[in-house]
Design a protein around this motif. Structure first.
Motif, PDB file in Angstrom:
ATOM      1  N   UNK A  49       0.798  -1.210   0.000  1.00  0.00           N
ATOM      2  CA  UNK A  49       0.000   0.000   0.000  1.00  0.00           C
ATOM      3  C   UNK A  49       0.836   1.267   0.000  1.00  0.00           C
ATOM      4  N   UNK A  50       0.152   2.395  -0.102  1.00  0.00           N
ATOM      5  CA  UNK A  50       0.826   3.692  -0.177  1.00  0.00           C
ATOM      6  C   UNK A  50       1.704   3.948   1.043  1.00  0.00           C
ATOM      7  N   UNK A  51       1.141   3.815   2.236  1.00  0.00           N
ATOM      8  CA  UNK A  51       1.909   4.073   3.450  1.00  0.00           C
ATOM      9  C   UNK A  51       3.104   3.130   3.571  1.00  0.00           C
ATOM     10  N   UNK A  52       2.899   1.894   3.169  1.00  0.00           N
ATOM     11  CA  UNK A  52       3.975   0.905   3.255  1.00  0.00           C
ATOM     12  C   UNK A  52       5.139   1.309   2.355  1.00  0.00           C
ATOM     13  N   UNK A  53       4.826   1.765   1.145  1.00  0.00           N
ATOM     14  CA  UNK A  53       5.889   2.187   0.231  1.00  0.00           C
ATOM     15  C   UNK A  53       6.566   3.470   0.711  1.00  0.00           C
ATOM     16  N   UNK A  54       5.798   4.360   1.344  1.00  0.00           N
ATOM     17  CA  UNK A  54       6.401   5.563   1.925  1.00  0.00           C
ATOM     18  C   UNK A  54       7.392   5.171   3.027  1.00  0.00           C
ATOM     19  N   UNK A  55       6.981   4.238   3.882  1.00  0.00           N
ATOM     20  CA  UNK A  55       7.858   3.772   4.966  1.00  0.00           C
ATOM     21  C   UNK A  55       9.124   3.148   4.408  1.00  0.00           C
ATOM     22  N   UNK A  56       8.997   2.367   3.351  1.00  0.00           N
ATOM     23  CA  UNK A  56      10.168   1.752   2.736  1.00  0.00           C
ATOM     24  C   UNK A  56      11.086   2.813   2.133  1.00  0.00           C
ATOM     25  N   UNK A  57      10.480   3.898   1.617  1.00  0.00           N
ATOM     26  CA  UNK A  57      11.265   4.990   1.085  1.00  0.00           C
ATOM     27  C   UNK A  57      12.063   5.694   2.169  1.00  0.00           C
ATOM     28  N   UNK A  58      11.453   5.877   3.345  1.00  0.00           N
ATOM     29  CA  UNK A  58      12.148   6.486   4.479  1.00  0.00           C
ATOM     30  C   UNK A  58      13.286   5.577   4.928  1.00  0.00           C
TER      31      UNK A  58
ATOM     32  N   UNK B 192      14.911   3.399   3.160  1.00  0.00           N
ATOM     33  CA  UNK B 192      15.968   3.442   2.142  1.00  0.00           C
ATOM     34  C   UNK B 192      16.827   4.681   2.316  1.00  0.00           C
ATOM     35  N   UNK B 193      16.191   5.822   2.598  1.00  0.00           N
ATOM     36  CA  UNK B 193      16.932   7.069   2.815  1.00  0.00           C
ATOM     37  C   UNK B 193      17.877   6.931   4.007  1.00  0.00           C
ATOM     38  N   UNK B 194      17.424   6.201   5.022  1.00  0.00           N
ATOM     39  CA  UNK B 194      18.246   5.998   6.221  1.00  0.00           C
ATOM     40  C   UNK B 194      19.294   4.909   6.035  1.00  0.00           C
ATOM     41  N   UNK B 195      19.182   4.150   4.950  1.00  0.00           N
ATOM     42  CA  UNK B 195      20.121   3.062   4.711  1.00  0.00           C
ATOM     43  C   UNK B 195      19.829   1.823   5.537  1.00  0.00           C
ATOM     44  N   UNK B 196      18.524   1.612   5.871  1.00  0.00           N
ATOM     45  CA  UNK B 196      18.132   0.463   6.683  1.00  0.00           C
ATOM     46  C   UNK B 196      16.959  -0.254   6.013  1.00  0.00           C
ATOM     47  N   UNK B 197      16.508  -1.339   6.637  1.00  0.00           N
ATOM     48  CA  UNK B 197      15.344  -2.080   6.163  1.00  0.00           C
ATOM     49  C   UNK B 197      14.105  -1.707   6.979  1.00  0.00           C
ATOM     50  N   UNK B 198      12.955  -1.711   6.335  1.00  0.00           N
ATOM     51  CA  UNK B 198      11.699  -1.457   7.043  1.00  0.00           C
ATOM     52  C   UNK B 198      11.115  -2.769   7.562  1.00  0.00           C
ATOM     53  N   UNK B 199      10.715  -2.770   8.816  1.00  0.00           N
ATOM     54  CA  UNK B 199      10.042  -3.908   9.434  1.00  0.00           C
ATOM     55  C   UNK B 199       8.691  -3.411   9.936  1.00  0.00           C
ATOM     56  N   UNK B 200       7.629  -4.177   9.711  1.00  0.00           N
ATOM     57  CA  UNK B 200       6.293  -3.718  10.055  1.00  0.00           C
ATOM     58  C   UNK B 200       5.681  -4.534  11.195  1.00  0.00           C
ATOM     59  N   UNK B 201       5.003  -3.821  12.087  1.00  0.00           N
ATOM     60  CA  UNK B 201       4.210  -4.437  13.137  1.00  0.00           C
ATOM     61  C   UNK B 201       2.794  -3.897  13.003  1.00  0.00           C
ATOM     62  N   UNK B 202       1.816  -4.617  13.542  1.00  0.00           N
ATOM     63  CA  UNK B 202       0.427  -4.252  13.254  1.00  0.00           C
ATOM     64  C   UNK B 202      -0.432  -4.126  14.520  1.00  0.00           C
ATOM     65  N   UNK B 203      -0.133  -3.166  15.389  1.00  0.00           N
ATOM     66  CA  UNK B 203      -1.008  -2.919  16.541  1.00  0.00           C
ATOM     67  C   UNK B 203      -2.293  -2.234  16.079  1.00  0.00           C
TER      68      UNK B 203
END
Length: 277
Positions: A60-69, A71-82
């Protein structure tokens, strides 16, 4: 002598507080960079913001935005779902570093969160069943209206919404529900509305950008009247790490400047919601 000891103790206390504050500064960013992981809270049924796709992966949109952030930081995005209610409570306890969900940066929420970047603008609408006899918003007077708990939609329905975000315009309440029914997610509210006009709900307040996907998925819904109001959506993080907030702000600016943010909005919504209109 006692006065001197008191002064020394006070100075020592201030020194400890200063060291403690310095130690906390940058703690989130340090953890993210050290672990090479940006942990993000998102929802599993907030399509097209974030949802489980056919591969049972968050998309989704938010997920891709998070992955973009990330990437900018040079890390991987991990998601949790509270749940949204847990996210908005602000007691994260280090379980995630930032949250998405297109949170409106109100003054009340600013007591719990920093909002380093606005990345979306939301237009709220009233959604009714396709068989609804309502033709205008005032037809919802006295009706049962569903909303997601702890959202601006809920405050609008209860006539308690104060538009206290940046460049906010006055709000006009165009109907008075007989009952405001709250849900933990929009998805549950949609399931109740799809049962039929007036069976459990007469309407649901929602974000305009979600409607095309609902119609595409076969939900028997239609928009009632014009949008109720528009509001900015920001990325929330907890207070206390300016370095982390600055990095998020820089990442979103970078995505905005190179056109990535607009392209993602058009990809997921068909419209560029990253600019206020």
């Amino acid at each position: 002598m006692n006065k001197l000891m008191t002064m020394i103790a006070a100075a020592a206390s201030l020194a400890v507080a200063s060291v403690s504050s310095a130690a906390n500064a940058g703690a989130v960013l340090d953890r993210v960079l050290a672990t090479k992981t940006l942990t993000v809270a998102a929802g599993v049924d907030w399509a097209p913001m974030s949802f489980l796709n056919d591969k049972h992966e968050l998309d989704g949109y938010d997920v891709e935005v998070a992955k973009g952030i990330a990437k900018y930081l040079g890390v991987q995005a991990k998601f949790v779902t509270p749940g949204w209610d847990i996210i908005t409570a602000g007691k994260w306890e280090g379980r995630w570093d930032m949250a998405l969900g297109q949170m409106v940066p109100t003054k009340a929420r600013a007591e719990k969160f920093d909002f380093p970047a606005i990345y979306f603008y939301t237009r709220a609408i009233a959604l009714v069943h396709k068989n609804s006899k309502a033709t205008k918003l005032s037809d919802l007077d006295g009706k049962v209206v569903g909303v997601t708990a702890n959202t601006v939609d809920e405050t609008y329905a209860n006539h308690t919404l104060i538009p206290n975000w940046v460049n906010a315009k006055p709000i006009q309440f165009q109907f008075t529900p007989g009952q405001v029914k709250t849900y933990q997610s929009n998805g549950i509210a949609y399931d109740d509305l799809r049962l039929g006009d007036g069976v459990r709900l007469d309407a649901v307040l929602m974000e305009e950008q979600e409607l095309p996907n609902l119609i595409k998925a076969g939900y028997p819904f239609k928009q009632l009247g014009d949008p109720l109001f528009s509001s900015p959506s920001a990325i929330p993080v907890l207070h206390g790490d300016k370095e982390f907030s600055d990095k998020i702000a820089a990442a979103i600016k970078d995505m905005r400047d190179d056109g990535t943010l607009s392209k993602l909005s058009i990809k997921w919504y068909g419209v560029d919601y990253t600019l206020e209109k």
